[in-house]
Design an enzyme around this catalytic site. Structure first.
Site, mmCIF file in Angstrom:
data_model
loop_
_atom_site.group_PDB
_atom_site.id
_atom_site.type_symbol
_atom_site.label_atom_id
_atom_site.label_comp_id
_atom_site.label_asym_id
_atom_site.label_seq_id
_atom_site.Cartn_x
_atom_site.Cartn_y
_atom_site.Cartn_z
ATOM 1 N N ASP B 36 0.754 -1.309 0.075
ATOM 2 C CA ASP B 36 -0.029 0.222 0.003
ATOM 3 C C ASP B 36 0.788 1.292 0.102
ATOM 4 O OD1 ASP B 36 -1.787 -1.999 0.022
ATOM 5 O OD2 ASP B 36 -2.943 -1.155 1.919
ATOM 6 N N ASP B 277 -13.954 35.163 -35.104
ATOM 7 C CA ASP B 277 -13.084 33.940 -35.251
ATOM 8 C C ASP B 277 -13.633 32.880 -34.587
ATOM 9 O OD1 ASP B 277 -10.549 32.609 -36.300
ATOM 10 O OD2 ASP B 277 -10.278 32.161 -34.053
ATOM 11 N N LEU B 413 -10.787 29.186 -39.882
ATOM 12 C CA LEU B 413 -10.663 29.171 -41.256
ATOM 13 C C LEU B 413 -9.863 28.007 -41.983
ATOM 14 C CD1 LEU B 413 -9.250 32.826 -42.139
ATOM 15 C CD2 LEU B 413 -11.237 31.646 -42.895
HETATM 16 S S1 SF4 Z 1 -2.223 -6.820 -2.580
HETATM 17 FE FE1 SF4 Z 1 -3.474 -5.189 -2.692
HETATM 18 S S2 SF4 Z 1 -3.782 -4.760 -0.321
HETATM 19 FE FE2 SF4 Z 1 -2.097 -6.271 -0.444
HETATM 20 S S3 SF4 Z 1 -0.445 -4.785 -0.596
HETATM 21 FE FE3 SF4 Z 1 -0.853 -5.116 -2.623
HETATM 22 S S4 SF4 Z 1 -2.210 -3.351 -3.266
HETATM 23 FE FE4 SF4 Z 1 -2.398 -3.462 -0.968
#
Ligand code: SF4
Lengths: 424, 514
Positions: B36, B277, B413
């Protein structure tokens, strides 16, 4: 000239390793899908995970260039969490829809994620169930790319390891090169092996399901990538036997890798020299200007792709750089034995990560070049350090002789750029 | 379970990160696995922030699950506090940690840290990024805003809503701050962007709130209204007319007169749009998709300020779908409320608009379909953080909209000349509008796609083209050629014509001409 360690110097074979346990700043194994789906062209990767997993893939892929990529996420929602039987039904529904939509898919990987593992959604069983339904049109396999089990490149390991039990059996001898390589690199290696009279040579993974190699007790395999522990184990269960070697990065690494195969196949040194000679000369020549620029510069590796050890060996021995710290997600002593022996003695090695403490060490070392992930690179640049973002080392063809100078250039360019900007 | 290829919004904790990263003196402790941490790169690579987001991830692993993830969390909280010394600590869980139910809020409270600890409950399996940003900002405001002293004078206003990774938020804040300054209205606090917890404490000192991005700030503004009696603005100052209305709205709230310098002519865009224009812009068919605020505003500007015809309008933000439905009804089109980009692609392909105003997703869709496009909303790309000042809001914002929406189109144009001399060797499809130059050919011409990735369900051709008709088709300017081909084929199919001749082509043209 490449400085060769003296025979008595065992490099870092027994060197102490700093084991860190803290916040890690690395991708999870899902990221491997970004290159695997380009390599395996009739395969599809279906992550069973959360919106986070989908977002990771999208962000790591960087650009959304594919109309319909060969990967997707089945996003688990509240209703799936309410009951597991439902989650399985839902998965079957999603897979059925996907396969109807994409008749080009021949191999489907169900890829496990942290959420699917925590709720104990059994993807192996799901793969069996769906495999029975869709064979022979589609083969269904599963592996885990979850962040609680795998780090970045370990996703490729898990994927290939899942593939190995399904490879056809053979009693014939043959050489298997294991690990996803750029097509151009594969072609070069094929030519070199055929020059050495080694064959048949096959590659894992293959571009098409139909071209997957056969494996058996007469198979010998060479690892082309340093993160394939589970794949190696699975191959050995099929009777294959590993040819121990350093990894084919840089001139020295590539030669040593080829020499290991040559030795195993009884090809003599003279033939090896003769076959590799022109490429070696070319590569050394191409490396020279980079070496002039990089020699003596101090480099720090944050843990990322598991390529850190072979890369450190290359920059130290072929480019004359000084290693301050070489971090890696984990150290596989057996697969890394040859690399460790080649590393200059006294190199600070670290395994795992506590990113804040490692940043402290990095700042204290004040290296000329820092190899790190995308989350750290710009902040370190802003602090005045020069960085090379490591994912480029995974996404570029860097293996083999013809790519040795390209690899060196990846390290040289950030320094060159900083010089240009400072000079103005 | 929903099959997703690309997503418009990240998970809700990314919304929380956008708020935390925008602020000063706040740290976010996120119970999450190692992967993450990718979210950092959104800020360091896409937005190019020169610092890391103020986020500590516990990065628990499988082996911790059986052991003590709660202890790991508390240790990380102690370490993060000691190292970063924040004035307030946000704590929460990502999708995976939500499943292991460690109660980050309770665990952090138990540590007795000497700063406010604000727990975030962001249901990752129901909600998305904008919800996360809104909820995080709301919780911060609730926890930190102090009730102003009874009878204390209220001065100026707060600007609410700008976050990190927002579409031009940085520039909009500068633009609107300048506008308020010209009106003599002081800005008390801008939040969350650049605000500290101490700044949030002072929110109640302002007379009213300016809500720039309802997706992020409406919830907090509602609370401030209920608690402190601060009214908040409803007009989103995107476009010259809306900016004028916004000026009137804030002037009324502040009880100040509108200086003559702040009339609509403060923007060059209305004049440009009026100039001869721009006649060729009349009735250009435009498809609009984005977050609700930007999509609704874009539709209004397109129809009322540029004289375009809105042929499609949609949003991925379900929370604000009502606003988009109302706007769609106003423009006489069916609203498209979806977060499935394939649906959006199908809509664009069916409508064949002259211009797409969308997000980075629509930019890719438009590129594939060979339709000009401008980006008006998040999700964002590194290109959406230009080095120059480039607001969407205020009078300068209106100028930016004029330039960026008109730029991808042919100039008047030029379009006529192309129509007259369509056989001209220079007007082939690889020669884009002259002002776009050769390097930007890809803006108007679809990039070649790897074959296996093309959508499978391209319509199959029922009628065949006679060679002469095919040649004539290639004399049609490339930017309308797709439409001409489709219309002619539809026309042929409807009439049972098997071979399309030059005659069929022109009959169809006459039939479909608007
Ligand atoms: S599998 Fe999904 S939840 Fe797990 S670390 Fe990777 S992105 Fe994050």
């Amino acid at each position: 000239m490449i400085p060769i360690a003296s025979a008595t110097d065992s490099g870092c074979t027994d060197a102490p390793v700093l084991r860190e346990r803290g916040q890690r700043e690395v991708f999870c194994g899902l990221t491997g899908i970004v290159w695997l789906h380009r390599k395996m062209q009739d395969a599809f990767f279906l992550v069973v995970g959360s919106r986070t997993c989908a977002h990771l893939l999208q962000s790591a892929a960087g650009v959304m260039i594919f109309a319909e990529p060969r990967f997707a996420t089945a996003i688990i929602d509240d209703r799936d969490l309410a009951g597991l039987a439902d989650a399985n039904d839902e998965l079957d529904r999603v897979v059925t829809r996907l396969l109807e939509r994409r008749p080009d898919i021949k191999l489907l990987f169900l890829v496990g994620s942290c959420p699917s593992e925590v709720i104990k959604l059994d993807l192996q069983r799901a793969a069996q169930r769906l495999g029975q339904r869709f064979l022979p049109r589609v083969r269904v396999l599963s592996y885990s790319g979850s962040g609680i089990e795998t780090t970045f490149t370990q996703g490729e390991d898990a994927c290939l390891a899942a593939l190995v039990p399904t490879l056809p059996a053979t009693a014939q001898p043959g050489l298997l090169v294991v690990g996803a390589l750029a097509d151009v690199v594969e072609a070069q290696f094929k030519r070199l092996f055929s020059g050495l009279g080694i064959g048949p040579v096959q590659f894992l993974p293959a571009r098409q399901l139909a071209d997957l190699p056969a494996v058996g007790p007469q198979t010998r395999y060479l690892l082309a990538q340093p993160f394939l522990a589970d794949t190696a184990r699975a191959l050995e269960e099929r009777g294959a036997c590993r040819i121990a070697a350093p990894f084919p990065l840089g001139v020295e690494g590539t030669t040593a890798w080829l020499r290991a195969a040559a030795t195993a196949y009884g090809v003599n040194e003279a033939r090896l020299q003769q076959v590799t000679g022109p490429a070696v000369d070319r590569a050394r020549q191409a490396l020279a200007p980079h070496r002039a620029r990089l020699a003596g510069k101090r480099i720090f590796f944050f843990p990322d792709s598991q390529l850190e050890l072979p890369l450190a060996r290359f920059v130290a021995r072929e480019l004359g750089m000084q290693l301050t710290e070489v971090g890696m997600p984990f150290l596989h002593r057996q697969h890394m034995a040859e690399e460790l022996a080649l590393l200059p003695a006294g190199t600070r090695l670290s395994e795992g990560q506590d990113v804040e403490r490692q940043l402290d060490r990095c700042r204290a070392d004040a290296p000329d070049l820092v190899v790190c992930g995308l989350g750290l690179a710009n902040p370190l640049e802003a602090e005045g350090l020069t960085t090379k973002w490591s994912i480029e080392l995974v996404f570029s063809p860097i293996h083999g002789y013809e790519q040795a100078a390209d690899l060196a250039a990846l390290f040289a360019r950030p320094l060159h750029r900083r010089q240009l900007l400072a000079a103005a | 379970m929903q099959l997703t290829l690309w997503t418009y919004e990240g998970p809700p904790h990314v919304g929380a990160m956008r708020v935390a990263t925008a602020m000063r003196g706040v740290h976010y402790l996120l119970h999450a696995p190692q992967g993450d941490t990718y979210a950092d790169l959104l800020f360091t690579m896409i937005e190019r922030l020169p610092r890391r987001p103020p986020v500590t991830y516990t990065t628990f692993q499988a082996r911790d699950l059986g052991a003590d993830t709660a202890g790991l969390f508390q240790q990380a909280a102690r370490d993060a506090y000691a190292r970063f010394q924040p004035q307030a600590l946000l704590v929460g869980a990502s999708c995976t940690a939500e499943l292991i139910q460690d109660d980050p809020g309770g665990l952090a409270q138990a540590l007795d840290l000497p700063v406010p600890v604000i727990p975030l409950e962001l249901p990752a399996y129901q909600r998305k990024e904008n919800y996360g940003a809104s909820e995080t900002f709301y919780q911060l405001v609730r926890a930190l805003a102090r009730r102003p002293a009874e009878g204390a004078p209220r001065r100026g206003c707060n600007l609410l809503g700008p976050t990190a990774l927002g579409f031009r938020h940085r520039d909009d804040v500068q633009e609107i701050t300048g506008l308020l300054l010209q009106l003599g209205i002081a800005v008390n606090v801008v939040a969350p962007l650049e605000a500290s917890p101490a700044d949030l404490a002072r929110l109640g000192e302002a007379a009213f709130n300016v809500v720039l991005y309802p997706e992020v700030a409406q919830q907090a503004a509602g609370w401030l209204q209920r608690q402190f009696g601060q009214p908040f603005t409803r007009t989103i100052p995107i476009g010259a007319k809306a900016t004028q209305a916004f000026v009137a709205e804030v002037a009324a709230l502040a009880g100040v007169p509108v200086p003559p310098a702040l009339q609509a002519r403060a923007s060059r865009a209305p004049w440009y749009s009026q100039s001869v224009d721009a006649t060729y812009l009349t009735g250009k068919r435009v498809f609009i998709f984005g977050d609700a605020t930007h999509a609704v505003a874009a539709a209004r500007v397109a129809a009322e300020e540029l004289g375009f015809a809105v042929v499609g309008l949609g949003t991925y933000s379900r929370e604000f779908a009502r606003d988009v439905r109302e706007a769609a009804a106003h423009h006489g089109v069916a609203p498209l409320i979806t977060d499935d980009y394939l649906e959006v692609e199908a809509a664009v392909a069916a409508l064949q608009p002259d211009l797409v105003l969308g997000t980075q997703m629509e930019r890719h869709i438009a590129k594939r379909l060979g339709i000009p496009c401008a980006v008006i909303s998040a999700p964002v790309h590194v290109q959406d953080f230009p080095a120059r000042h480039s607001p969407q809001m205020g009078y300068e914002g209106a100028n930016v909209l004029f330039d960026t929406w008109v730029h991808p189109l042919m100039m008047g144009l030029e379009e006529h000349l192309l129509g007259m001399f369509r056989g001209d060797f220079e007007f082939h499809e690889d020669a884009p509008a002259s002002h776009l130059g050769h390097a930007s050919a890809s803006m108007a011409v679809p990039e070649p796609e790897p074959q296996p990735d093309l959508p499978e369900d391209l319509p199959t051709m029922a009628a065949t083209w006679a060679p002469e008709a095919e040649r004539e088709l290639h004399r049609v300017p490339f930017f309308v050629r797709g439409k001409a081909r489709r219309n002619t084929e539809r026309f042929a199919v409807e009439r049972g014509v098997m071979t399309i001749t030059v005659e069929t082509l022109y009959e169809a043209k006459a039939h479909f001409s608007r």
